[in-house]
Every structure is written in structure tokens, then in C-alpha cells.
Design an enzyme around this catalytic site. Structure first.
Site, PDB file in Angstrom:
ATOM      1  N   SER A  12      29.524  58.362  51.279  1.00 15.96           N
ATOM      2  CA  SER A  12      30.715  59.187  51.546  1.00 15.96           C
ATOM      3  C   SER A  12      31.349  59.652  50.239  1.00 15.96           C
ATOM      4  O   SER A  12      30.900  59.278  49.147  1.00 15.96           O
ATOM      5  CB  SER A  12      31.750  58.394  52.368  1.00 15.96           C
ATOM      6  OG  SER A  12      32.325  57.369  51.590  1.00 15.96           O
ATOM      7  N   GLY A  13      32.358  60.489  50.369  1.00 20.33           N
ATOM      8  CA  GLY A  13      33.214  60.874  49.250  1.00 20.33           C
ATOM      9  C   GLY A  13      32.479  61.433  48.041  1.00 20.33           C
ATOM     10  O   GLY A  13      31.582  62.277  48.143  1.00 20.33           O
ATOM     11  N   SER A 133      38.503  55.576  36.889  1.00 19.57           N
ATOM     12  CA  SER A 133      39.689  56.148  37.536  1.00 19.57           C
ATOM     13  C   SER A 133      40.680  56.442  36.415  1.00 19.57           C
ATOM     14  O   SER A 133      40.582  55.841  35.328  1.00 19.57           O
ATOM     15  CB  SER A 133      40.288  55.105  38.479  1.00 19.57           C
ATOM     16  OG  SER A 133      41.592  55.459  38.881  1.00 19.57           O
ATOM     17  N   TYR A 146      43.055  46.388  40.981  1.00 22.11           N
ATOM     18  CA  TYR A 146      42.169  47.571  40.956  1.00 22.11           C
ATOM     19  C   TYR A 146      42.089  48.120  39.533  1.00 22.11           C
ATOM     20  O   TYR A 146      41.000  48.413  39.022  1.00 22.11           O
ATOM     21  CB  TYR A 146      42.701  48.634  41.925  1.00 22.11           C
ATOM     22  CG  TYR A 146      41.904  49.924  41.920  1.00 22.11           C
ATOM     23  CD1 TYR A 146      40.579  49.951  42.323  1.00 22.11           C
ATOM     24  CD2 TYR A 146      42.496  51.125  41.510  1.00 22.11           C
ATOM     25  CE1 TYR A 146      39.841  51.133  42.314  1.00 22.11           C
ATOM     26  CE2 TYR A 146      41.767  52.311  41.502  1.00 22.11           C
ATOM     27  CZ  TYR A 146      40.444  52.314  41.901  1.00 22.11           C
ATOM     28  OH  TYR A 146      39.715  53.489  41.887  1.00 22.11           O
TER      29      TYR A 146
HETATM   30  N1  LIG Z   1      39.399  58.869  45.848  1.00 23.60           N
HETATM   31  C1  LIG Z   1      40.150  58.617  44.817  1.00 23.60           C
HETATM   32  O1  LIG Z   1      41.360  58.948  44.810  1.00 23.60           O
HETATM   33  C2  LIG Z   1      39.552  57.958  43.595  1.00 23.60           C
HETATM   34  C3  LIG Z   1      40.267  58.040  42.397  1.00 23.60           C
HETATM   35  C4  LIG Z   1      39.743  57.449  41.258  1.00 23.60           C
HETATM   36  C5  LIG Z   1      38.541  56.773  41.324  1.00 23.60           C
HETATM   37  N2  LIG Z   1      37.859  56.691  42.497  1.00 23.60           N
HETATM   38  C6  LIG Z   1      36.614  55.942  42.517  1.00 23.60           C
HETATM   39  O2  LIG Z   1      35.569  56.766  43.012  1.00 23.60           O
HETATM   40  C7  LIG Z   1      34.545  55.949  43.588  1.00 23.60           C
HETATM   41  C8  LIG Z   1      34.132  56.529  44.931  1.00 23.60           C
HETATM   42  O3  LIG Z   1      35.231  56.503  45.813  1.00 23.60           O
HETATM   43  P1  LIG Z   1      35.518  57.682  46.855  1.00 23.60           P
HETATM   44  O4  LIG Z   1      36.801  58.289  46.484  1.00 23.60           O
HETATM   45  O5  LIG Z   1      34.324  58.529  47.026  1.00 23.60           O
HETATM   46  O6  LIG Z   1      35.805  56.821  48.180  1.00 23.60           O
HETATM   47  P2  LIG Z   1      34.920  56.579  49.491  1.00 23.60           P
HETATM   48  O7  LIG Z   1      34.648  57.890  50.180  1.00 23.60           O
HETATM   49  O8  LIG Z   1      35.643  55.551  50.261  1.00 23.60           O
HETATM   50  O9  LIG Z   1      33.536  56.030  48.942  1.00 23.60           O
HETATM   51  C9  LIG Z   1      33.379  54.713  48.486  1.00 23.60           C
HETATM   52  C10 LIG Z   1      31.906  54.408  48.513  1.00 23.60           C
HETATM   53  O10 LIG Z   1      31.681  53.111  47.933  1.00 23.60           O
HETATM   54  C11 LIG Z   1      30.789  52.427  48.798  1.00 23.60           C
HETATM   55  N3  LIG Z   1      30.853  50.976  48.666  1.00 23.60           N
HETATM   56  C12 LIG Z   1      31.922  50.147  48.780  1.00 23.60           C
HETATM   57  N4  LIG Z   1      31.533  48.875  48.607  1.00 23.60           N
HETATM   58  C13 LIG Z   1      30.194  48.911  48.365  1.00 23.60           C
HETATM   59  C14 LIG Z   1      29.204  47.921  48.115  1.00 23.60           C
HETATM   60  N5  LIG Z   1      29.500  46.622  48.093  1.00 23.60           N
HETATM   61  N6  LIG Z   1      27.915  48.326  47.895  1.00 23.60           N
HETATM   62  C15 LIG Z   1      27.583  49.632  47.918  1.00 23.60           C
HETATM   63  N7  LIG Z   1      28.469  50.612  48.192  1.00 23.60           N
HETATM   64  C16 LIG Z   1      29.751  50.242  48.411  1.00 23.60           C
HETATM   65  C17 LIG Z   1      31.191  52.885  50.185  1.00 23.60           C
HETATM   66  O11 LIG Z   1      30.153  52.548  51.086  1.00 23.60           O
HETATM   67  P3  LIG Z   1      30.374  52.255  52.661  1.00 23.60           P
HETATM   68  O12 LIG Z   1      30.286  53.602  53.340  1.00 23.60           O
HETATM   69  O13 LIG Z   1      29.251  51.338  53.021  1.00 23.60           O
HETATM   70  O14 LIG Z   1      31.729  51.621  52.817  1.00 23.60           O
HETATM   71  C18 LIG Z   1      31.342  54.360  49.931  1.00 23.60           C
HETATM   72  O15 LIG Z   1      30.092  55.002  49.924  1.00 23.60           O
HETATM   73  C19 LIG Z   1      35.110  54.529  43.637  1.00 23.60           C
HETATM   74  O16 LIG Z   1      34.563  53.775  42.576  1.00 23.60           O
HETATM   75  C20 LIG Z   1      36.604  54.730  43.434  1.00 23.60           C
HETATM   76  O17 LIG Z   1      37.218  53.612  42.820  1.00 23.60           O
HETATM   77  C21 LIG Z   1      38.334  57.285  43.635  1.00 23.60           C
END
Ligand SMILES: NC(=O)c1ccc[n+]([C@@H]2O[C@H](COP(=O)([O-])OP(=O)(O)OC[C@H]3O[C@@H](n4cnc5c(N)ncnc54)[C@H](OP(=O)(O)O)[C@@H]3O)[C@@H](O)[C@H]2O)c1
Length: 272
Positions: A12-13, A133, A146
Site C-alpha cells: 500500500s501507500g 520521515s 516513532y
Molecule cells: N504517510 C506518511 O505521512 C508518512 C510520513 C513520513 C514517513 N512515512 C513512512 O513511509 C513508509 C510507508 O508508509 P505509508 O505512508 O506508505 O503507509 P502505509 O500505506 O500504511 O504503508 C505501510 C506499509 O508498511 C507495511 N508493513 C508494516 N509492517 C510491516 C512488516 N512487519 N513487514 C513488512 N511490511 C510491513 C504495510 O504492510 P501491510 O499492508 O501488511 O500492513 C504497508 O505496506 C513508512 O516507513 C512510514 O513510516 C510515512
């Protein structure tokens, strides 16, 4: 032969958007995720192969890397994207939630790096891109655990960059601000149990974070920055991604600590 990128958390994402963007630009993609059997979108792309990978499980990391290297002779780029958020006060957070957060965001990143570094070295080079982040560069209230994970990966990356450079392996950090993904919903855990003494400030801070939604980046925009980091052939380490993150980081660098902290306190309803 097309280059190959290996991405964690591609269900996702940001991870999914990156898988699609690289496939559209002619790359082969190892899209790894905990439950590939549920994936229906990435399976539409012939250049994308799915692998089971839970970053908290050492065997799962080893198996996914081994399978991908059976399918492709060379992996060029690793993107450590899998991660989730933890919001709430430090005082009441359980030991278990702290461990889980580090298992995924920090130790998971270390595992994939350790699994792929020998390959990069033997292949004569590679690129490791760690998704941190803006919270890995600037601390914001009620995100202590976090942010500890993301500051941790930032430091890990900077140090590793020196260590791997002689082997033509580049380490890069993509540090997004707010991104409209599942992060703030299903991927955001909380540490509120028994935290009533913090109720008022938490509500203020939560409201301030919720209001930021208007200037969030899209996953596709952050995927574009990952693409830049993978292909710009530079020694640049940090890619602060998204206008909100770039503005905040610029303020953090330009202002005195005192002025910056006062601005954050005020902006998040915590008083002067
Ligand atoms: N969105 C924001 O505002 C933001 C801002 C700064 C940084 N980030 C960083 O960006 C990255 C991606 O986040 P996103 O925004 O794309 O959110 P997201 O759509 O919730 O995606 C998170 C992803 O991480 C996976 N994940 C979680 N635990 C895992 C594990 N143990 N093993 C393998 N995969 C795992 C999830 O898989 P499942 O589908 O199996 O749960 C999902 O594919 C993260 O590292 C987050 O900290 C996000």
C-alpha cells in the site's frame, strides 16, 4: 537488462506507488509484502513479481532475498519502506509497543540491509534507500518512539554511507512529510492507555496533526523522489520529500532552537 528494485511494504501507500512507478519506467520490481495472496493491483504488471516478506522475521527476509536473486541475477536498489507510526505519550507506552515499533522500523531495515549488502558488494555496487520521515530530522510532540526509530535509521544511514562507499554502494534517505496513505489510519498505533494526565495536550496536538491533511503529498509524489534518489547518480544522502517537510526542515535549520520550539509549542496548542 532492466534494472531491479526490491521494495519492502509494497502492499500500500508509498511502497505500492514506488513499485508501479519503477515498473512503468522499465524496471523490474521485487514487490515484497506480508500478504501477497491479497494483492490484486500489482499483479497486473508483468515487470512486478510479488514475494512474501515480514521485516520482523529474519527467515522471511532471508527467503525473500534468496527467491528474488533466483529470479534475477542482480538487484540494483533496495528500498526500506515498511513501517508504521506510534503516537502518544512516552510515559505510558508499553515495553511491547516500543519493541514492536523498533522491530519493524529499525531492526527490519537492518535485516534487509544485512541480507542484500553481500550481493551488492559482489555485484560491484548498489543503492540502499531508507524511507525515514521529517520526524527523523525534526522532533514533534507525542511522537517520541516513532521519531526515535526514524532518527535511528537516519543515523544508521549516514554512518553506513561511509562504510559502503568503497564498494560503490550508496545509501540514501527519503524523508517525507505528511503523505495521504493508510499511515494515519490503519498504520498508526497509539500509546494512550492510562494517559489521562496528558489528555488535554494530546487533544491539541492530535487536532493540529489532523489539520495538516490539506498539504499532504501523495504516495506517487514520494515515489517520484525515490526514483530521483535511485537514478540521479549523486552522492546526496538526504531527500526531504514534500513541501510541508521541506518548509519545516528549512525553519528548523534557519531558526534558533528556542524560536523553533516556541513556534512548535504554539502551533500544536501547547502554549509558549
Ligand atoms: N504517510 C506518511 O505521512 C508518512 C510520513 C513520513 C514517513 N512515512 C513512512 O513511509 C513508509 C510507508 O508508509 P505509508 O505512508 O506508505 O503507509 P502505509 O500505506 O500504511 O504503508 C505501510 C506499509 O508498511 C507495511 N508493513 C508494516 N509492517 C510491516 C512488516 N512487519 N513487514 C513488512 N511490511 C510491513 C504495510 O504492510 P501491510 O499492508 O501488511 O500492513 C504497508 O505496506 C513508512 O516507513 C512510514 O513510516 C510515512
Amino acid at each position: 537488462m532492466s534494472k531491479v528494485i526490491f521494495i519492502t511494504g509494497a502492499s500500500s501507500g508509498i511502497g505500492k506507488a514506488a513499485a508501479i512507478l519503477f515498473a512503468q519506467r522499465g524496471w523490474n520490481v521485487a514487490a515484497t509484502m506480508r500478504h501477497p495472496e491479497k494483492e490484486t493491483e500489482l499483479t497486473q504488471y508483468p515487470a512486478i513479481k510479488l514475494y512474501t516478506l515480514d521485516v520482523t522475521q529474519p527467515d522471511s527476509v532471508a527467503q525473500a532475498v534468496e527467491q528474488a536473486l533466483q529470479d534475477w541475477p542482480r538487484i540494483d536498489v533496495l528500498v526500506n519502506n515498511a513501517g508504521y507510526g506510534l503516537f502518544g505519550p512516552m510515559e505510558t507506552v508499553s515495553e511491547e509497543k516500543i519493541m514492536d515499533q523498533f522491530q519493524t522500523n529499525v531492526f527490519g531495515t537492518m535485516r534487509t540491509i544485512k541480507a542484500l549488502t553481500p550481493h551488492f558488494r559482489q555485484a560491484g555496487g548498489g543503492t540502499i534507500i531508507n524511507i525515514t520521515s521529517i520526524g527523523g530530522l525534526v522532533g514533534l510532540p507525542f511522537n517520541s518512539i516513532y521519531h526515535a526509530t526514524k532518527f535511528g535509521v537516519d543515523g544508521l544511514s549516514e554512518s553506513l554511507n561511509y562504510e559502503l562507499r568503497p564498494f560503490n554502494i550508496r545509501v540514501k534517505i527519503v524523508a517525507p512529510g505528511g503523505v495521504a496513505t493508510d499511515f494515519a489510519t490503519r498504520s498508526l498505533k497509539q500509546t494512550m492507555e492510562g494517559a489521562s494526565v496528558y489528555d488535554e495536550s494530546i487533544q491539541q496536538v492530535f487536532a493540529a496533526f489532523s489539520k495538516r491533511g490539506g498539504n499532504y503529498s501523495t504516495g506517487e509524489q514520494i515515489a517520484g523522489v525515490i526514483y530521483e534518489a535511485a537514478t540521479d547518480d549523486s552522492d546526496r544522502l538526504r531527500y526531504v520529500a514534500g513541501e510541508d517537510a521541506q518548509n519545516l526542515y528549512a525553519q528548523w535549520k534557519e531558526m534558533s532552537n528556542e524560536d523553533f520550539f516556541a513556534m512548535i509549542n504554539q502551533g500544536y496548542g501547547l502554549g509558549q
